[in-house]
Motif scaffolding. Structure first.
Motif, PDB file in Angstrom:
ATOM      1  N   LYS A  75       0.840  -1.201   0.000  1.00  0.00           N
ATOM      2  CA  LYS A  75       0.000   0.000   0.000  1.00  0.00           C
ATOM      3  C   LYS A  75       0.870   1.243   0.000  1.00  0.00           C
ATOM      4  CE  LYS A  75      -3.870  -1.854   2.699  1.00  0.00           C
ATOM      5  NZ  LYS A  75      -3.110  -2.642   3.687  1.00  0.00           N
ATOM      6  N   ARG A  76       1.954   1.138   0.715  1.00  0.00           N
ATOM      7  CA  ARG A  76       2.806   2.308   0.867  1.00  0.00           C
ATOM      8  C   ARG A  76       4.258   1.854   0.782  1.00  0.00           C
ATOM      9  NH1 ARG A  76       2.038   7.519   2.867  1.00  0.00           N
ATOM     10  NH2 ARG A  76       3.895   8.378   3.834  1.00  0.00           N
ATOM     11  N   ARG A 108       3.161   5.465  -7.962  1.00  0.00           N
ATOM     12  CA  ARG A 108       1.899   6.202  -7.816  1.00  0.00           C
ATOM     13  C   ARG A 108       0.907   5.778  -8.880  1.00  0.00           C
ATOM     14  NH1 ARG A 108       4.253  12.090  -6.034  1.00  0.00           N
ATOM     15  NH2 ARG A 108       4.842  11.401  -3.959  1.00  0.00           N
ATOM     16  N   GLU A 113       1.125   4.509  -2.349  1.00  0.00           N
ATOM     17  CA  GLU A 113       1.616   5.748  -1.749  1.00  0.00           C
ATOM     18  C   GLU A 113       3.121   5.657  -1.587  1.00  0.00           C
ATOM     19  OE1 GLU A 113      -0.353   7.050   1.909  1.00  0.00           O
ATOM     20  OE2 GLU A 113      -1.941   5.647   1.374  1.00  0.00           O
ATOM     21  N   THR A 114       3.775   6.794  -1.652  1.00  0.00           N
ATOM     22  CA  THR A 114       5.229   6.748  -1.504  1.00  0.00           C
ATOM     23  C   THR A 114       5.676   7.728  -0.429  1.00  0.00           C
ATOM     24  OG1 THR A 114       5.474   8.453  -3.186  1.00  0.00           O
ATOM     25  CG2 THR A 114       5.660   6.183  -3.923  1.00  0.00           C
ATOM     26  N   GLU A 115       6.811   7.423   0.143  1.00  0.00           N
ATOM     27  CA  GLU A 115       7.448   8.407   1.018  1.00  0.00           C
ATOM     28  C   GLU A 115       8.944   8.387   0.750  1.00  0.00           C
ATOM     29  OE1 GLU A 115       6.093   6.693   4.810  1.00  0.00           O
ATOM     30  OE2 GLU A 115       8.204   6.393   5.273  1.00  0.00           O
ATOM     31  N   GLU A 132       8.088  18.297  -2.658  1.00  0.00           N
ATOM     32  CA  GLU A 132       7.750  16.946  -2.211  1.00  0.00           C
ATOM     33  C   GLU A 132       7.989  16.858  -0.716  1.00  0.00           C
ATOM     34  OE1 GLU A 132       6.830  14.046  -3.667  1.00  0.00           O
ATOM     35  OE2 GLU A 132       6.794  14.682  -5.754  1.00  0.00           O
TER      36      GLU A 132
END
Lengths: 286, 103
Positions: A75-76, A108, A113-115, A132
């Motif tokens: 998910k992330r 994406r 989701e990305t971090e 960002e």
């Protein structure tokens, strides 16, 4: 003559620039030597560790250790980007940043989701400029990264993976193939994918137990992956800088040659003209 | 005479590499001695001095902290986070956790 002075000043400027780029090239060359030594010195540990982890790993362990967990769906994802702190090294930083940008877009696009976790001033500056969000930023890793640096960089990411805040961690850094070839490279840091190698558990005396050993060395394994990447990145940066500065020095040489030629031509033309005037003047007197 | 092929490796470098007739290392639960012909073994190590008995007599001592020891067919590899001829002024964070959890 006005044109003369102009060309003369430009020759001086280019000479100064060449002096600087040549010095930077030499500095990068000597740093590259030491950085390459560190890359080679780091290999035995990485190889031995890889062997041990590969031998002990078994899929059943995944349920026991958060660090080994294998999320069913992602998910992330966290992206750990390593760049240099300084520029003037050709496309080195922009290649890495581009790699990160493409990966972010790809993830994406898949609805993940990305971090961003970044080590290196250049990467931090770029993504901050783009607005960002940066989860963690480290700008204090020097030319000679240590295992402690790697720990500081990786600890927050590892923690977030263990807590289930992110389901995958990608590491983007430059591979140090040679001083001339330092392509950006993405590798999956977490989840750990075990090797197909046979489990060593039944042939070795394990003290205290396979699980316990694995629990202890896995954090070291992850840290070492980042350490190796940091060391390779540092060497790659110097390699890229050397190439870029060599190109700049060579180019300055070409420009100088060109300028010197037009300066000499202008001077020659002026002398010729003066002679012509004198000859013309004396001819008029006769 | 049978001998051990010993390597002491930290993340940054290979600290020691050579032949030895025996080694004594600080395992997680106490000192462990390895002689040639030892069964394959993987053991966590704690912190403390390890000594390597040289073939011709004499010995080298290193201080190590946290890591793992691997013995396989007379090849001994000790992977550690700290390895030096000087005792550490402070233990690496991971080694402290070791001492509390394992020891």
């Amino acid at each position: 003559m006005a044109g003369d002075a102009d060309v003369k000043r430009r020759i001086k400027t280019v000479e100064n620039t060449r002096q600087i780029t040549r010095t930077m090239e030499l500095v990068a060359t000597s740093k590259l030597k030491r950085a390459t030594d560190r890359v080679h010195a780091a290999r035995p540990y990485a190889e031995a560790l890889h062997e041990i982890v590969g031998g002990l790993y078994s899929p059943e362990l995944s349920e026991q250790y958060p660090i080994l967990r294998r999320p069913e769906e992602t998910k992330r994802a966290a992206i750990l980007l390593l760049t240099a702190n300084r520029g003037l090294c050709g496309g080195f930083n922009s290649n890495l940043i581009k790699q990160a940008r493409l990966l972010i877009e790809k993830l994406r696009g898949e609805g993940i989701e990305t971090e961003l976790h970044i080590a290196g001033k250049k990467g931090v500056a770029y993504f901050r400029f783009r607005g960002e969000e940066i989860a963690t930023a480290h700008t204090d890793v020097g030319d000679a990264p240590t295992s402690d640096d790697a720990e500081r960089v990786v600890a927050p990411v590892r923690e977030r993976f263990e807590n289930g805040d992110v389901d995958a961690v990608y590491l983007i850094s430059s591979k140090f193939v040679s001083a001339m070839s330092t392509p950006p490279h993405t590798r999956d840091l977490l989840p750990i994918t075990g090797d197909a190698e046979a489990s060593a558990a039944d042939v070795y005396i394990l003290s205290p137990s396979g699980d316990m050993i694995l629990e202890r060395i896995l954090p070291a394994y992850i840290r070492n992956a980042v350490y190796t990447a940091l060391v390779e990145n540092a060497a790659a940066e110097q390699g890229a800088r050397r190439s870029a500065m060599k190109a700049a020095t060579d180019n300055a040489g070409d420009v100088l040659e060109h300028l010197t030629r037009s300066y000499n031509r202008a001077r020659q033309a002026q002398i010729t003209q003066e002679i012509a005037e004198i000859v013309g003047g004396s001819a008029a007197l006769e | 005479m049978a001998s051990l092929n010993v390597r002491v490796v930290s993340a940054e470098q290979v600290v020691f590499e050579g032949e030895a007739s025996a080694i004594v290392a600080p395992a997680w639960d106490g000192q462990v001695g390895i002689l040639p012909g030892h069964a394959p073994m993987l053991a966590l190590i704690g912190s403390g001095p390890m000594s390597i008995e040289r073939q011709g007599g004499g010995s080298d001592t290193f201080y190590v902290a946290a890591g793992v020891l691997k013995v396989e067919r007379d090849n001994v590899t000790l992977l550690t986070e700290y390895a030096s001829t000087e005792p550490p002024t402070e233990l690496p964070e991971s080694a402290v956790v070791y001492a509390e959890d394992v020891g």
